[in-house]
Motif scaffolding. Structure first.
Motif, PDB file in Angstrom:
ATOM      1  N   LEU A  97      28.696  47.356  46.473  1.00 58.71           N
ATOM      2  CA  LEU A  97      29.722  46.445  45.983  1.00 58.71           C
ATOM      3  C   LEU A  97      30.055  46.712  44.520  1.00 58.71           C
ATOM      4  O   LEU A  97      31.218  46.625  44.108  1.00 58.71           O
ATOM      5  N   LYS A  98      29.073  47.063  43.735  1.00 61.04           N
ATOM      6  CA  LYS A  98      29.330  47.393  42.329  1.00 61.04           C
ATOM      7  C   LYS A  98      30.113  48.702  42.213  1.00 61.04           C
ATOM      8  O   LYS A  98      30.994  48.836  41.364  1.00 61.04           O
ATOM      9  N   ASP A 100      32.168  49.875  44.502  1.00 55.76           N
ATOM     10  CA  ASP A 100      33.524  49.566  44.968  1.00 55.76           C
ATOM     11  C   ASP A 100      34.336  48.902  43.861  1.00 55.76           C
ATOM     12  O   ASP A 100      35.503  49.248  43.617  1.00 55.76           O
ATOM     13  N   GLU A 101      33.726  47.961  43.173  1.00 57.79           N
ATOM     14  CA  GLU A 101      34.418  47.258  42.086  1.00 57.79           C
ATOM     15  C   GLU A 101      34.787  48.220  40.958  1.00 57.79           C
ATOM     16  O   GLU A 101      35.897  48.157  40.415  1.00 57.79           O
ATOM     17  N   TYR A 102      33.867  49.123  40.616  1.00 58.21           N
ATOM     18  CA  TYR A 102      34.149  50.070  39.542  1.00 58.21           C
ATOM     19  C   TYR A 102      35.303  51.004  39.925  1.00 58.21           C
ATOM     20  O   TYR A 102      36.187  51.277  39.103  1.00 58.21           O
ATOM     21  N   SER A 104      37.796  50.459  41.832  1.00 56.84           N
ATOM     22  CA  SER A 104      39.080  49.753  41.780  1.00 56.84           C
ATOM     23  C   SER A 104      39.528  49.494  40.350  1.00 56.84           C
ATOM     24  O   SER A 104      40.720  49.566  40.036  1.00 56.84           O
ATOM     25  N   ALA A 105      38.574  49.209  39.476  1.00 57.57           N
ATOM     26  CA  ALA A 105      38.925  48.769  38.126  1.00 57.57           C
ATOM     27  C   ALA A 105      39.074  49.903  37.125  1.00 57.57           C
ATOM     28  O   ALA A 105      39.872  49.803  36.180  1.00 57.57           O
ATOM     29  N   LYS A 106      38.344  51.011  37.308  1.00 59.51           N
ATOM     30  CA  LYS A 106      38.215  51.980  36.231  1.00 59.51           C
ATOM     31  C   LYS A 106      38.678  53.397  36.554  1.00 59.51           C
ATOM     32  O   LYS A 106      38.692  54.256  35.676  1.00 59.51           O
ATOM     33  N   THR A 377      38.291  48.240  51.532  1.00 59.40           N
ATOM     34  CA  THR A 377      37.977  46.814  51.529  1.00 59.40           C
ATOM     35  C   THR A 377      37.068  46.458  52.699  1.00 59.40           C
ATOM     36  O   THR A 377      36.158  45.628  52.559  1.00 59.40           O
ATOM     37  N   ALA A 380      33.504  47.166  51.897  1.00 59.32           N
ATOM     38  CA  ALA A 380      33.021  46.157  50.965  1.00 59.32           C
ATOM     39  C   ALA A 380      32.725  44.834  51.678  1.00 59.32           C
ATOM     40  O   ALA A 380      31.729  44.155  51.374  1.00 59.32           O
ATOM     41  N   LYS A 384      29.025  42.798  52.013  1.00 57.39           N
ATOM     42  CA  LYS A 384      28.761  41.408  51.604  1.00 57.39           C
ATOM     43  C   LYS A 384      27.834  40.685  52.576  1.00 57.39           C
ATOM     44  O   LYS A 384      27.174  39.709  52.190  1.00 57.39           O
TER      45      LYS A 384
END
Length: 577
Positions: A97-98, A100-102, A104-106, A377, A380, A384
């Motif tokens: 999850l971390k 995946d978040e990175y 998308s954001a960076k 998604t 991800a 969860k």
């Protein structure tokens, strides 16, 4: 390979410039830290361009817009690809999850790429964000050390979700080998994690002060599944079990698929059998193999620096004897083993631990959301709720492993809702590609972006000839470095120029035969026309259960590659487009 190739143990010639770079790098530090502060360029200068690879990064640019930026008198849009070290491909859902978040954001592309070295990589990280990604990985107990350049790369292990006890033992070895062969320099911690320099002298007792002559790849394989494509790797431990428990390994050395167009001194090579060793000797044997390659590998010509060329030059017998001397053991004869397949087992499979494992198909390993197909998604969302682990496979797919019976329906519902369990043909399930354009600087032709259309076209040919329920191991690689492992396929396309490929046919389904070059420098319509004829013959003339690659060899359409050092570049069966 045999004794007839024996030559000098050490190549006596001027060292390549890469050796100078490593020697002068201060144990891989170079001036990377200074370059990070340079805001005048988005890239790295001089030796640092290569040195960052030891830290798990490649400098790339978007080749789709390179010419446009040149016309505007701008430098290429530099961004980095960073590859995680993930022995055996196992990662927790929480860590996923971390990641995946990175992504998308960076990252510039918002995707995660599952590689065929059983890990993941980010594409499109700007220089100013590099420290953040390394520190994010470090917080999770991960890193990108030694996933590129002249070191032992990410160690692969058969995913094998059925025999969970044997897999656990094999995976433990893969993780130990990875840790044991890591560079010992603190350069990574100092530059990316802001650790203070320790006032001691750096030492590299295994890799040496100038590291290995070239990249080095290691696998741990569990028969009968050759899902790690062991013959493409320098060092391979084939697990031998008794009563469901690991007792030892057959050692195979000298695999590697890269070659150079037009250079007949370069060639792909299958890993060769060396001997059997008890499991307790595996680490010291791994070290002995690596240090022998360190000392005997060619440091004068990087095209000849891989272990396959060392074994070709000195002979298997001399190499084996030196490994025995350094490890203090004597190899036993190879023990019987058989590989029957190498693809992933898709869908649900129940393990001997009574837990379920779901293998999801990820085309070319690219996790990104598309309209109507939000697969990134979807993974991800599974992460969860999943309490087991994820396993990345050497075929660019994802296993949701260790699912108890009561959670199976929930996992499947999410997978179906997000397009992760859709109908896919057997041909597509057994296809693979490298990244190639737009980010790979070595790409000569499309691979990942062309694969979906190519498989659509070949699927139409399979349907035309009544073999849609069959598959052909099909791979596309954008250049002869063969990151897509095309020269271990039944049908392999190796990029030559935009829209042009060398067509290789005649590999087999288990992955222990190199395919023959069949048509050279041909455009894709001609490749499809050739495959139309060949698939038609296979459909009508094959023997029961005979794969396409075995058929074209048996039918005399191609002569099998017997010894790639001699006959890979031979012109039998070849015509130019």
């Amino acid at each position: 390979m045999s004794k007839r190739y024996e030559g000098p143990l050490i190549v006596d010639a001027p060292l390549s410039d890469a050796e100078r770079m490593k020697r002068e790098s201060n144990f891989l530090r170079g001036t990377i830290a200074d370059d990070l502060k340079d805001g005048l360029t988005g890239g790295f200068r001089g030796d640092n361009f290569m040195l960052i690879r030891f830290h798990g990064m490649y400098q790339q640019d978007d080749r789709d817009i390179r010419r446009e930026r040149e016309e505007e008198k701008l430098e290429p849009r530099h961004a980095m690809m960073i590859r995680c070290r993930l022995p055996g491909g196992i990662i927790s859902p929480q860590h996923w999850l971390k990641i995946d978040e990175y992504a998308s954001a960076k990252t510039l592309y918002g995707s995660i790429r599952l590689t065929n070295r059983q890990t993941f990589q980010f594409h499109g990280i700007l220089k100013g964000d590099l420290k953040s990604v390394h520190q994010m990985l470090h917080e999770m107990g991960l890193d990108s050390i030694a996933t590129a350049n002249d070191v032992n790369r990410n160690v692969m292990c058969t995913s094998n979700p059925i025999e969970s006890e044997l897999h656990a033992e094999a995976y433990a070895l893969a993780a130990r080998i990875s840790e044991h062969l890591l560079p010992k320099t603190r350069a990574y911690a100092e530059i990316w994690l802001d650790k203070e320099k320790v006032a001691t002298t750096d030492e590299e007792p295994i890799l040496g002060p100038t590291y290995l002559p070239r990249k080095f790849k290691t696998t741990v394989a569990i028969p009968p599944l050759n899902d790690v494509d062991l013959h493409a790797n320098d060092m391979n431990f084939v697990a031998i079990a008794e009563n469901g428990h690991l007792v030892g390994f057959n050692l195979l050395l000298g695999g590697g698929l890269a070659y150079t167009h037009g250079d007949t001194s370069t060639f792909p090579s299958l890993a060769l059998e060396v001997g059997y060793l008890p499991a307790e000797h595996a680490i010291k044997v791994a070290e002995a193999v690596v240090t022998t390659q360190r000392d005997w590998g060619d440091r004068t010509n990087r095209r000849q620096a891989r272990s396959k060329y060392t074994l070709n030059r000195v002979g298997v017998d001399r190499f084996r004897a030196e490994v025995e001397r350094r490890a203090g053991i004597t190899f036993e004869p190879i023990r019987p083993y058989t590989f029957t397949e190498r693809g992933d087992r898709f869908g649900w499979v129940k393990g001997i631990d009574d837990k379920w494992h779901l293998t999801l198909f990820i085309e070319s390993g690219r996790l990104i959301d598309h309209p109507g197909l939000p697969i990134k998604t979807g993974v991800a969302e599974i992460a969860k709720v999943h309490k087991g682990d994820f396993r990345l496979t050497a075929n660019q797919n994802l296993i949701v492993a260790g699912v108890p019976e009561e959670e199976k329906a929930t996992i499947e519902r999410i997978a179906r809702d997000y397009g992760l369990m859709r109908d896919v043909t057997p041909l597509r399930l057994n296809a693979m590609s490298c990244v190639s354009f737009p980010t790979c600087p070595l790409a000569m032709a499309e691979a990942e972006r062309y694969l979906p259309q190519f498989i659509d076209d070949v699927d139409a040919l399979m349907a035309k000839h009544g073999v849609s329920d069959e598959y052909i191991v099909t791979r596309i690689t954008g250049c002869p470095n063969n990151c897509g492992r095309a020269v271990l396929a039944e049908v392999g396309l190796v990029g030559k120029a935009p829209g042009r490929y060398n067509l290789h046919i005649g590999g087999n389904r288990v992955g222990n035969r190199i395919p023959r070059l069949y048509r050279e420098n041909v455009q894709t319509p001609e490749i499809l026309a050739e495959l139309d004829s060949l698939i038609g013959r296979w459909a009508t003339e094959r023997q029961p259960r005979e794969g396409f690659g075995d058929f074209v060899v048996r039918a005399g359409i191609v002569v099998p590659v017997q010894d790639a050092a001699i006959d890979f570049h031979a012109d039998e069966n070849v015509s130019n487009g």
